[in-house]
Each structure stands twice: as C-alpha cells, then as structure tokens.
Design a protein around this motif. Structure first.
Motif, PDB file in Angstrom:
ATOM      1  N   ARG A  80      43.093  47.882  28.258  1.00  0.00           N
ATOM      2  CA  ARG A  80      44.246  48.606  29.006  1.00  0.00           C
ATOM      3  C   ARG A  80      45.068  47.829  30.025  1.00  0.00           C
ATOM      4  N   LEU A  84      48.863  46.608  30.042  1.00  0.00           N
ATOM      5  CA  LEU A  84      49.627  46.587  31.091  1.00  0.00           C
ATOM      6  C   LEU A  84      50.375  45.342  31.668  1.00  0.00           C
ATOM      7  N   GLU A 124      45.666  52.551  35.733  1.00  0.00           N
ATOM      8  CA  GLU A 124      47.115  52.451  35.413  1.00  0.00           C
ATOM      9  C   GLU A 124      47.946  53.215  36.456  1.00  0.00           C
ATOM     10  N   THR A 128      50.887  50.617  37.264  1.00  0.00           N
ATOM     11  CA  THR A 128      52.020  51.088  37.103  1.00  0.00           C
ATOM     12  C   THR A 128      52.821  51.205  38.288  1.00  0.00           C
TER      13      THR A 128
END
Length: 132
Positions: A80, A84, A124, A128
């Motif tokens: 992941r 990203l 995340e 993010t």
C-alpha cells in the motif's frame, strides 16, 4: 512529532534503532539467506522493504519472521505504501515512530496482530495528509 517529519531527512538514530532492535542486514546478506531456503528468491526479493543508506541497501529485520519468511502484515502495508508512492526510507521511519493515527503506538509493534487492516488506515492517514 514534527509536522514535516516525512519531508525531512530521516534521522541517523533511526537506522541504529532498527539495527539494535530488529537487525539491519544488507541486501546481499538477505539474498544469501533467502537463496538457502528458496529455489528462486527473486519473487521474495521484490517484496522487500529496503533502506538506502550511505550508498548501500539494507533490509529492516522487522519484515522477517523467525523462519525467514516475510511478515504478511508488513508486506501488505508496504504494498500500500508503494501505491501511495511513499519512499522506502519514509516507510521504514513510519514503522518505527509512534503514530497519532494508531493511538500513539508504533506500527512495528502492532504488526504481530496478524491483521494489516488495523494498520492500513494509519498509513493512509499519515501519507495522504502529508501529500495534501
């Protein structure tokens, strides 16, 4: 924790913490170990978290289980992180630093839960938010 933690150079002390707590073998050492247990180590090699340090490439020991297989939670988190576009060294930093998104716990300490879904939202949120 500094707001620009994932934009600044990674503190040298982090590499020593990883080395002391989990080991930090070179990529060549890991390849040798994996070659002893896998006929073709390349598929495993491609999943490795790598640290780029002083012209060398190293692999944090927290991604390995005792039998030299990769920890599936770390693999899922790292996959992941790559989606990203998180640099390897910052992923290694995230694993070792207490995370506000994880009630102040270090992701590396929570990996033993066997469930990456517990850690993925923290990863995340961290990266993010950093991109915004």
């Amino acid at each position: 924790m500094p707001a620009d933690l994932y934009r600044s150079p990674v503190p040298e002390q982090l590499w020593e913490r990883i080395r002391n707590e989990f080991h930090l073998p070179s990529l060549e050492q890991v390849r040798e170990r994996l070659s002893a247990v896998h006929h073709d180590p390349e598929p495993v090699m491609q999943q490795l978290v790598r640290i780029f340090l002083d012209g060398g490439t190293y692999c944090p020991g927290y991604q390995f289980r005792h039998d030299q297989t990769l920890d599936p939670v770390v693999v899922a988190l790292f996959e992941r992180a790559m989606e990203l576009r998180v640099p390897h060294n910052y992923f290694a930093l995230w694993m070792m630093v207490p995370s506000p998104a994880l009630q102040g716990k270090r992701p590396v300490d929570l990996r033993r839960s066997g469930d990456a879904s517990v850690l993925l939202p923290g990863l995340e949120r961290t990266f993010t938010a950093e991109a915004a």
